[in-house]
Scaffold this active site. Sequence first.
Site, PDB file in Angstrom:
ATOM      1  NE  ARG A  35       2.902 -21.686 -13.082  1.00 59.52           N
ATOM      2  CZ  ARG A  35       2.626 -21.970 -11.836  1.00 59.52           C
ATOM      3  NH1 ARG A  35       1.372 -22.007 -11.420  1.00 59.52           N
ATOM      4  NH2 ARG A  35       3.591 -22.242 -10.987  1.00 59.52           N
ATOM      5  CE  LYS A 197      10.467 -21.148   9.905  1.00 56.39           C
ATOM      6  NZ  LYS A 197       9.334 -21.957  10.328  1.00 56.39           N
ATOM      7  N   GLY A 353      10.431 -20.565  -6.210  1.00 55.55           N
ATOM      8  CA  GLY A 353       9.681 -19.724  -5.283  1.00 55.55           C
ATOM      9  C   GLY A 353      10.000 -18.251  -5.293  1.00 55.55           C
ATOM     10  N   GLY A 376       8.108 -25.973  -6.727  1.00 61.10           N
ATOM     11  CA  GLY A 376       8.438 -27.251  -6.086  1.00 61.10           C
ATOM     12  C   GLY A 376       9.256 -28.152  -6.991  1.00 61.10           C
TER      13      GLY A 376
HETATM   14  P1  AMP Z   1      11.635 -19.197   1.120  1.00 62.29           P
HETATM   15  O1  AMP Z   1      10.257 -19.555   0.661  1.00 62.29           O
HETATM   16  O2  AMP Z   1      12.201 -20.111   2.154  1.00 62.29           O
HETATM   17  O3  AMP Z   1      12.570 -18.944  -0.032  1.00 62.29           O
HETATM   18  O4  AMP Z   1      11.472 -17.832   1.924  1.00 62.29           O
HETATM   19  C1  AMP Z   1      11.103 -16.643   1.306  1.00 62.29           C
HETATM   20  C2  AMP Z   1      10.670 -15.696   2.345  1.00 62.29           C
HETATM   21  O5  AMP Z   1      11.727 -15.476   3.236  1.00 62.29           O
HETATM   22  C3  AMP Z   1      10.283 -14.343   1.818  1.00 62.29           C
HETATM   23  O6  AMP Z   1       8.916 -14.165   1.990  1.00 62.29           O
HETATM   24  C4  AMP Z   1      11.080 -13.368   2.653  1.00 62.29           C
HETATM   25  O7  AMP Z   1      10.333 -12.288   3.133  1.00 62.29           O
HETATM   26  C5  AMP Z   1      11.526 -14.220   3.828  1.00 62.29           C
HETATM   27  N1  AMP Z   1      12.754 -13.695   4.433  1.00 62.29           N
HETATM   28  C6  AMP Z   1      13.916 -13.409   3.823  1.00 62.29           C
HETATM   29  N2  AMP Z   1      14.787 -12.878   4.702  1.00 62.29           N
HETATM   30  C7  AMP Z   1      14.182 -12.830   5.903  1.00 62.29           C
HETATM   31  C8  AMP Z   1      14.570 -12.372   7.180  1.00 62.29           C
HETATM   32  N3  AMP Z   1      15.769 -11.871   7.401  1.00 62.29           N
HETATM   33  N4  AMP Z   1      13.675 -12.466   8.168  1.00 62.29           N
HETATM   34  C9  AMP Z   1      12.446 -12.986   7.948  1.00 62.29           C
HETATM   35  N5  AMP Z   1      12.032 -13.439   6.757  1.00 62.29           N
HETATM   36  C10 AMP Z   1      12.873 -13.360   5.732  1.00 62.29           C
END
Ligand code: AMP
Length: 394
Positions: A35, A197, A353, A376
């Site tokens: 950064r 999610k 992220g 964000g």
């Molecule tokens: P996000 O911040 O929503 O982009 O989520 C990122 C996180 O999702 C990472 O830390 C990954 O380890 C997790 N992730 C990706 N695929 C899976 C999965 N199949 N099961 C559980 N966690 C996951």
Amino acid sequence: MKTLQQLNFTNERAVIRVDFNVPLNDQLEVTDPTRIEAAKPTITHILSQGGSCVLLSHLGRPKGNDPKLSLNNITAKVSEILGLPVQFSSQCVGAAAEEKANTLKPGEVLLMENLRFHPEETAGDIGFSKQLAQLGTVYVNDAFGTAHRAHASTTIIAQFFENKKCFGSLLEKEVKAIEKVMKDGASPVLAILGGAKVSSKITIIESLMEKVDHLIIGGGMVYTFTKALGGKVGNSICEPDYCDYALELLEKAKQKGVTIHLPVDVVAGDAFSNDANRKQFDVMDIPDGWEGMDAGPKSTARFKELIVTCKTILWNGPMGVFEFSNFAEGTIAVGNAIGEATKKGAFSLVGGGDSVAAVKQFDMQDKMSYISTGGGAMLESLEGKTLPGIAALS
Ligand code: AMP
């Protein structure tokens, strides 16, 4: 809205909102200076025109004064990266701060103490903003990472500068990269969404549905879709409350002419651990006791086939639990395919992220057209929102 190039900084004292919210280790050393490096072109440009720079930033989330989160911990690093001495002011507002700023000569740089030692910063307090504005004659916002916050130094301050305010070059690059995907991306336009999610990505999916030709869905989100379609998800991460929504999305995509691509196979583990036993399953048929943790080889081969034909690619979110080396292959394969497409002339943007973390972890930075510095802020931009820090510069 003005860019850096549209203002003359000769004999001006620029108040620059930078994002020096860098990670520190226990010895209070900067562990990732990205950064600070990203803010260098703006600072150097202003200095080269005979201006001086007053740097404003936050660091961490302090509750009041916290020596561990003093920006003085990074003064030496900033100085090293800029290649010139950097002065530090232990106050960011008030008489002492203004006096220090007033004595700056052309070519000099002053770093102010952590803005968030004052709750007025995040509250967007107008009096505090006015005090910050008194530190200089021109305002430059180069902190994309906080542009989605209507804080004193990122947004409210801008009103005190009328025409003497502009984008820094980092902010400009970020905005242009987003526009290249969301406004004028060459088709086929592809978004690759991964992560944990569905519930946290709804607004992004909705917004992207209006812009893209193809949407690859990966990561933990997959299992909400496959469950909705009647599949067996075993112990995979899944949000049953969102199954109806997933079906609606699939229907909406059909209507809009967006092709949604889900994995066809997965690499599953019998525990959420790198050392778990691994087995491949059809994505619709994961037995109890197993959880899908990565895209399988058939899926990644299909994804690759599509990715290399696309001209505009957005990547947000890993394809699996990439932090575990045994479940990182899908994420690596997708990253490499994006790299290949980019080499062939596609524009690729990685943002928001964990996909950025993955790209760094697997050393793929040079393969992508642009890697966003703002988590964000990038997510909100992809949701189609106008960021307050950017709107304030108009
Ligand atoms: P996000 O911040 O929503 O982009 O989520 C990122 C996180 O999702 C990472 O830390 C990954 O380890 C997790 N992730 C990706 N695929 C899976 C999965 N199949 N099961 C559980 N966690 C996951």
